[in-house]
Design a protein around this motif. Structure first.
Motif, short mmCIF file in Angstrom:
data_model
loop_
_atom_site.label_atom_id
_atom_site.label_comp_id
_atom_site.label_asym_id
_atom_site.label_seq_id
_atom_site.Cartn_x
_atom_site.Cartn_y
_atom_site.Cartn_z
N TYR A 94 23.93 24.76 17.35
CA TYR A 94 24.18 26.48 18.61
C TYR A 94 23.67 25.73 20.14
O TYR A 94 24.75 25.72 20.50
CB TYR A 94 22.78 26.71 18.51
CG TYR A 94 22.82 27.17 17.08
CD1 TYR A 94 23.34 28.00 15.69
CD2 TYR A 94 22.18 26.70 16.38
CE1 TYR A 94 23.13 28.68 15.16
CE2 TYR A 94 21.20 27.46 15.04
CZ TYR A 94 22.61 28.12 13.93
OH TYR A 94 22.24 28.02 12.26
N ALA B 152 27.72 33.89 21.43
CA ALA B 152 27.39 34.23 19.43
C ALA B 152 28.63 34.15 19.04
O ALA B 152 27.76 33.92 17.35
CB ALA B 152 26.58 35.23 19.92
N GLU B 153 29.17 33.94 19.51
CA GLU B 153 30.10 34.00 18.32
C GLU B 153 30.15 32.57 17.94
O GLU B 153 30.81 32.39 16.59
CB GLU B 153 31.44 34.60 18.58
CG GLU B 153 32.67 34.41 18.07
CD GLU B 153 32.38 34.95 16.17
OE1 GLU B 153 33.05 34.51 15.18
OE2 GLU B 153 31.59 35.82 16.14
N GLU C 242 27.45 30.75 17.64
CA GLU C 242 26.24 30.58 17.12
C GLU C 242 26.20 30.30 15.53
O GLU C 242 26.16 30.19 14.54
CB GLU C 242 25.25 30.98 17.47
CG GLU C 242 25.05 30.89 19.35
CD GLU C 242 23.80 31.06 20.00
OE1 GLU C 242 23.08 30.64 20.82
OE2 GLU C 242 24.25 32.72 20.01
N ARG C 243 27.71 31.62 15.61
CA ARG C 243 27.37 32.75 14.19
C ARG C 243 28.74 31.28 13.20
O ARG C 243 28.21 31.25 12.24
CB ARG C 243 28.09 34.23 14.09
CG ARG C 243 28.48 34.69 12.86
CD ARG C 243 29.69 35.72 12.90
NE ARG C 243 31.34 35.05 13.23
CZ ARG C 243 31.93 34.56 12.72
NH1 ARG C 243 31.35 34.77 11.10
NH2 ARG C 243 32.91 34.13 12.79
N ARG C 244 29.78 31.20 14.21
CA ARG C 244 30.69 29.64 12.98
C ARG C 244 29.26 28.33 13.00
O ARG C 244 29.96 28.23 11.77
CB ARG C 244 31.26 29.80 14.51
CG ARG C 244 32.93 30.60 14.60
CD ARG C 244 33.63 30.68 15.00
NE ARG C 244 34.97 29.38 15.53
CZ ARG C 244 35.03 28.59 16.47
NH1 ARG C 244 35.23 29.02 17.41
NH2 ARG C 244 35.58 27.45 15.95
N ASN C 245 29.00 28.51 13.68
CA ASN C 245 27.93 27.27 13.76
C ASN C 245 27.45 27.05 12.54
O ASN C 245 26.66 25.79 11.91
CB ASN C 245 27.64 26.34 14.88
CG ASN C 245 28.75 25.37 15.95
OD1 ASN C 245 29.24 24.97 15.28
ND2 ASN C 245 29.52 26.07 16.23
N SER C 246 26.79 28.41 12.29
CA SER C 246 25.40 28.90 11.33
C SER C 246 26.12 27.91 10.10
O SER C 246 24.52 27.68 8.97
CB SER C 246 24.87 29.86 11.88
OG SER C 246 26.26 30.74 10.77
N THR C 247 27.10 28.31 9.62
CA THR C 247 27.19 27.83 8.31
C THR C 247 27.03 25.67 8.22
O THR C 247 26.71 26.06 6.94
CB THR C 247 28.70 27.69 7.96
OG1 THR C 247 29.34 27.29 6.47
CG2 THR C 247 29.77 26.45 8.74
N GLU D 82 23.70 24.82 8.76
CA GLU D 82 22.74 24.93 9.44
C GLU D 82 22.26 24.43 8.01
O GLU D 82 20.63 23.83 8.08
CB GLU D 82 22.53 26.37 10.00
CG GLU D 82 20.53 25.98 9.60
CD GLU D 82 19.30 27.50 10.74
OE1 GLU D 82 19.17 27.81 10.31
OE2 GLU D 82 20.21 27.94 11.46
#
Length: 508
Positions: A88, A467-468, A470-475, A477
């Protein structure tokens, strides 16, 4: 040449003669330099007199390791180990680089907060993907020049694919996710050295305060030829080879899986442990690692707060000192620390090492911690001939604190007050190279309110984009979480409760 005379102050010089022991006296500054230290010093008729009675004069603090690229991510993350947090704060899937104006403001804000809280020198290893750009580096230098701080600056380089720098990654990460991580051809050693030489010729030595350092990110993230070329140039230019080694248990496992040895031993075998080598973190090191580091004259930037927030553990600082390793203190980036105050790091270092083992005679003393925050930090930056102590001939990088303030009331032991009580609130004056950059609670080089107003106007849109991201990279985690879990279960042969390394608590 202009003169400043600080008269009748309590002085903590941090030099070889006095250390942290206070003494009363005067300090005469001529231009950028400390001209004399003594009693009843005289100055020219046009000298500025600063009355030091009831005041403490001390060297400016040195932040031995930080990342300005995190400055806008303060207060954003918690309860994440490094490998997840990196997703993130330093995403694998990236947007375009931050705009030039925000790059300037981001750097300026870090310098402003640092000066206000007593840091007169820092080492900024900023991250600016996807490529190294001399104009963008110049923007960072311009921000620090405008603020008036002293700095070593570099943009971290890496050329090993992320999946090849982490254990278990190829077996844990699904093929469809691996396919997303196409970063193009890696940077070659010759290309990075060309960039560095351009930085040395155009930016190094700017205003006499700003220097370029060389920052290969970590031995697992850089090819051997890149690191060797970096070290050769660092030695040639007498600047730090500033890197990250053994911050987490995962990185400790990485060395053994990739090379059959610790990453410190790997560096040693490549001839990369030298006086120029400054290692951020050094948490998961063995006794043999520490012996090699000490014999080489290497340095460590100890990031006590960041290491705790990211759950990395507690570096074995007493044993590193005993091995002959130079120690400075770093905040790390503002996202993994949430402040750039070295006073906070001093206090945490004093407290956490007292909890790291029962042998209280080995706990860190306040004067040792104060040395790490000043002359020790200067040594890690290869600037000990310039700053870090109050000595004749050195640059006038000084703080003046009000002793008639809560952290010193009543006054018992100055070093202990500075480490355990002070938080920067007593600072009245900050001086860098003989120039007063903060006075009576206000920065003299920057319109703070104007900077705050511009950040308030421009940064929300940037954070929405982030924030967008972060959403893309959360996959990724779950993958990073599994790598972290697997690494914590592997025994790498370190004693959990040996000396002050007991806090390397992730080994289980």
């Amino acid at each position: 040449m202009s003169q400043i005379l600080i008269r009748n102050a309590t002085i903590v010089a941090m030099d070889s003669s006095h250390g942290a022991a206070p003494f009363a006296g005067d300090i005469l500054i001529e231009g950028e330099t400390i001209k004399a230290i003594g009693e009843a010093l005289s100055a020219g008729p046009d000298a500025r007199i600063i009355e030091g009675r009831g005041k403490l004069a001390m060297p400016g603090l040195v932040n031995a390791h930080t990342h300005s690229s995190e400055t806008f991510l303060r207060g954003r993350y918690e309860r994440m180990p490094l490998e997840i947090w990196l997703l993130y704060a330093y995403p694998l899937l990236m947007n375009d680089p931050i705009g030039e104006r925000l790059l300037y403001l981001r750097s300026l804000l870090l310098a402003m907060e640092s000066l206000r809280t007593g840091v007169t020198t820092f080492c900024d290893d900023f991250f600016d993907p996807p490529r190294h750009d001399l104009d963008r580096l110049a923007t960072v230098f311009r921000a620090y020049d405008d603020a008036g701080i002293r700095a070593n600056v570099s943009s971290a380089v890496m050329n090993v694919h992320t999946l090849d720098a982490l254990p278990f990654s190829r077996e844990v990460m699904p093929a469809e996710l691996q396919a997303l991580l196409d970063f193009g051809p890696p940077m070659t050693a010759s290309a990075y050295i060309d960039y560095c030489r351009s930085a040395f010729s155009s930016l190094h030595g700017k205003s006499g305060r700003l220097h370029f350092m060389i920052a290969p990110s970590a031995p697992q993230r850089c090819s051997p030829d890149l690191m060797a070329a970096c070290m050769d140039l660092a030695v040639e230019k007498h600047v730090p080879f500033h890197t990250h080694i053994l911050e987490t248990k995962t990185q400790a496992v990485t060395g053994h899986r990739l090379h059959g040895k610790s990453l410190i031993a790997y560096m040693h075998d490549l001839g990369l442990l030298k006086r120029n080598t400054t290692i951020a973190h050094s948490v998961w090191v063995s006794d043999e690692d520490m012996r090699l580091m000490g014999e080489a004259g290497a340095s460590v930037a100890h990031n006590a707060v960041s290491n705790l927030k990211l759950g990395a553990g507690i570096a074995p600082i007493r044993r590193l000192l005993d091995a002959g390793v130079t120690i400075g203190l770093g905040t790390d980036g503002v996202s993994s620390n949430d402040t750039s105050r070295i006073f906070d790091v001093m206090r945490v270092a004093g407290l956490v090492h007292s909890a790291a083992g029962p042998d209280y005679e080995s706990w860190l003393a306040a004067d040792e911690i104060l040395a790490m925050a000043t002359i020790g930090g200067a040594k890690t930056a290869l600037l000990e001939q310039v700053t870090g102590s109050i000595e004749v001939g050195k640059s006038a990088d000084l703080l003046i604190l009000d002793l008639r303030n809560y952290p010193f009331m009543p006054l018992n032991n100055v070093a202990k007050h500075l480490v355990y009580s002070e938080n920067g609130s007593s600072i009245e004056t900050v001086m860098v190279a003989g120039r007063i950059v903060m006075e009576n609670g206000y920065l003299t080089t920057v319109d703070e309110q104007a900077v705050f107003d511009e950040i308030a106007e421009l940064v929300p849109a940037y954070l929405a984009e982030h924030a967008e991201l972060e959403r893309r990279n959360s996959t990724f985690e779950p993958v990073m979480a599994e790598i972290h879990r697997r690494a914590t279960r592997i025994d790498i042969g370190l004693n959990r409760y040996q000396g002050d390394g007991a806090g390397r608590h992730l080994q289980s």
